[in-house]
Design an enzyme around this catalytic site. Structure first.
Site, mmCIF file in Angstrom:
data_model
loop_
_atom_site.group_PDB
_atom_site.id
_atom_site.type_symbol
_atom_site.label_atom_id
_atom_site.label_comp_id
_atom_site.label_asym_id
_atom_site.label_seq_id
_atom_site.Cartn_x
_atom_site.Cartn_y
_atom_site.Cartn_z
ATOM 1 N N TRP A 186 0.852 -1.125 0.117
ATOM 2 C CA TRP A 186 -0.074 0.072 -0.045
ATOM 3 C C TRP A 186 0.916 1.199 0.021
ATOM 4 O O TRP A 186 0.618 2.466 -0.740
ATOM 5 C CB TRP A 186 -0.861 -0.081 1.195
ATOM 6 N N ASP A 224 -1.809 6.252 6.376
ATOM 7 C CA ASP A 224 -3.118 5.228 5.995
ATOM 8 C C ASP A 224 -3.146 4.501 6.972
ATOM 9 O O ASP A 224 -2.588 3.454 7.167
ATOM 10 C CB ASP A 224 -2.359 4.866 4.665
ATOM 11 N N LYS A 250 -13.160 -1.774 5.551
ATOM 12 C CA LYS A 250 -12.326 -2.926 6.368
ATOM 13 C C LYS A 250 -12.923 -3.045 7.892
ATOM 14 O O LYS A 250 -13.222 -4.152 8.269
ATOM 15 C CB LYS A 250 -10.838 -2.894 6.349
HETATM 16 C C1 LIG Z 1 -7.761 -1.557 1.452
HETATM 17 C C2 LIG Z 1 -6.816 -0.597 1.535
HETATM 18 C C3 LIG Z 1 -6.629 0.780 0.728
HETATM 19 C C4 LIG Z 1 -7.885 0.677 -0.428
HETATM 20 O O1 LIG Z 1 -7.992 1.687 -1.008
HETATM 21 P P1 LIG Z 1 -9.452 1.503 -2.004
HETATM 22 O O2 LIG Z 1 -9.209 2.816 -2.836
HETATM 23 O O3 LIG Z 1 -10.510 1.891 -0.911
HETATM 24 O O4 LIG Z 1 -9.687 0.290 -2.695
HETATM 25 C C5 LIG Z 1 -5.720 1.656 0.728
HETATM 26 N N1 LIG Z 1 -4.852 1.256 1.941
HETATM 27 C C6 LIG Z 1 -5.051 0.519 2.652
HETATM 28 C C7 LIG Z 1 -3.810 -0.036 3.664
HETATM 29 C C8 LIG Z 1 -5.674 -0.512 2.622
HETATM 30 O O5 LIG Z 1 -5.906 -1.811 3.318
#
Ligand SMILES: *Cc1c(COP(=O)(O)O)cnc(C)c1O
Length: 355
Positions: A88, A162, A186
């Site tokens: 991420w 994040d 989540k």
């Molecule tokens: C699931 C997740 C995202 C998701 O991004 P979307 O654009 O909502 O799909 C972003 N950062 C993390 C750490 C995640 O686990």
């Protein structure tokens, strides 16, 4: 999702509190939805102990949207620092390069994203507009057990976190944070709602190209109603905030109670994995995620049989992300201890029957 939240939403689906309308049928500018939104904001502020100098914004675009929206609002087109710890944060860094000079100040790629780089070694810029960290790497199963103290590391930049995949699973030390963002899907509610919690002084510096609907100042000035907000997502997240506030473990309440529960759930699963030669988790024990537990079978030729048996036992969505492989148990807030106990019982039995 907590079952109590789904039950309540089902009961209110056709008629919210005698209004004659379901939430999906309401105008976002009407007094009914206004009350839902105001309550949701007050509840998350209370739940996460968000100080008054922070704005709580209900937005859209998800975590990936924020990867662009954050640099458009905070970078002033200059430099931002990125700590790369897994899938991420790597995505966040890549996207930010379109809007600013995105500098990598630390990375755990050499360790296969299995340990967090020691903050003392981060090569922080003297002039960064912000420092980005993903505090729970959902795919790799790594979590910061403590937020970095940027001031102590010699950086004056605000910390951007994040926290998509562990929001409300543990308290947040707001004294170390400038902005936190997370998709609701989540731990809080349905996909479609993004929560941004941003300190006052960071508003009002957006780049010209930033869409008005994604300008934090515009969103804050309009109480998240500049454009139509994701009303259903806000409503369900609001019910989840109320549910979370009611949770209790001994003396602990709310997020502190959830944290105690999450520690117990994670310990049960990691202890079982560590005690077995049949399963393995490769993450440094000091930074293992309480929410996402990747694990591998020593004999990967048994993966399909493991997943098929799990499905039969009612244990779903255990296949690991394709970039990591193996298995992954996402034991989010609403997963009860009993769910983890059932998983461990299944894993023990699968091991025994193949020994
Ligand atoms: C699931 C997740 C995202 C998701 O991004 P979307 O654009 O909502 O799909 C972003 N950062 C993390 C750490 C995640 O686990």
């Amino acid at each position: 999702m907590p079952e109590a939240v789904l039950q309540r939403a089902a009961a209110e689906m056709l008629d919210w509190h005698g209004s004659g309308m379901g939430v999906m049928e309401m105008s976002h500018r009407g007094k009914e939805f206004g009350a839902i939104c105001t309550q949701a904001e007050a509840d998350i502020r209370e739940l996460l102990a968000v100080p008054s100098q922070f704005h709580i914004l209900f937005m859209q675009g998800g975590g990936l949207g924020e990867n662009a929206i954050v640099p458009m609002n905070l970078s002033r087109g200059t430099r931002a620092d990125f700590v790369l710890t897994g899938s991420w944060s790597i995505k966040s860094h890549k996207e930010a390069q379109r809007y600013c000079e995105a500098k990598v100040v630390a990375s755990n790629a050499a360790d296969g994203h299995t340990r967090l780089p020691d903050p003392a070694g981060w090569q922080l810029s003297a002039d960064a507009s912000y420092v980005h960290v993903c505090t729970n790497e959902t795919i790799n199963g790594i979590e910061f057990q403590q937020l970095p103290d940027l001031a102590a590391l010699g950086s004056k930049a605000p910390l951007v976190i994040d926290f998509s995949s562990h929001v409300a699973s543990r308290p947040v030390d707001w004294s170390r944070v400038g902005l936190a963002f997370g998709g609701a899907q989540k731990n809080l509610g349905p996909a479609g709602l993004t929560i941004v919690i941003v300190r006052d002084d960071l508003l009002g510096h957006a780049l010209q190209i930033c869409p008005s609907a994604f300008n934090y100042k515009t969103v804050a000035d309009n109480q998240s109603m500049y454009n139509t907000p994701p009303t259903w997502g806000i409503y369900i997240a609001g019910l989840t905030f109320q549910w979370l506030r009611e949770q209790q473990e001994g003396e602990l309440r709310g997020v502190a109670a959830m944290e105690a529960r999450n520690i117990a759930k994670a310990r049960l699963l990691y202890d079982f994995i560590d005690g077995s030669d049949f399963y393995a988790n490769k993450v440094d024990p000091g930074c293992r995620s309480r929410m996402n537990v990747p694990f591998f079978l020593a004999d990967e030729s048994r993966n399909e049989a493991f997943l098929a048996g799990a499905r039969e036992a009612g244990l779903l969505q255990l296949k690991g992300h394709k970039s990591v492989g193996g298995m992954r148990a996402s034991i989010y807030n609403a997963m009860p201890l009993g769910g983890v106990q059932a998983l461990v019982a299944y894993m023990r039995e699968f091991e025994r029957s193949r020994a």
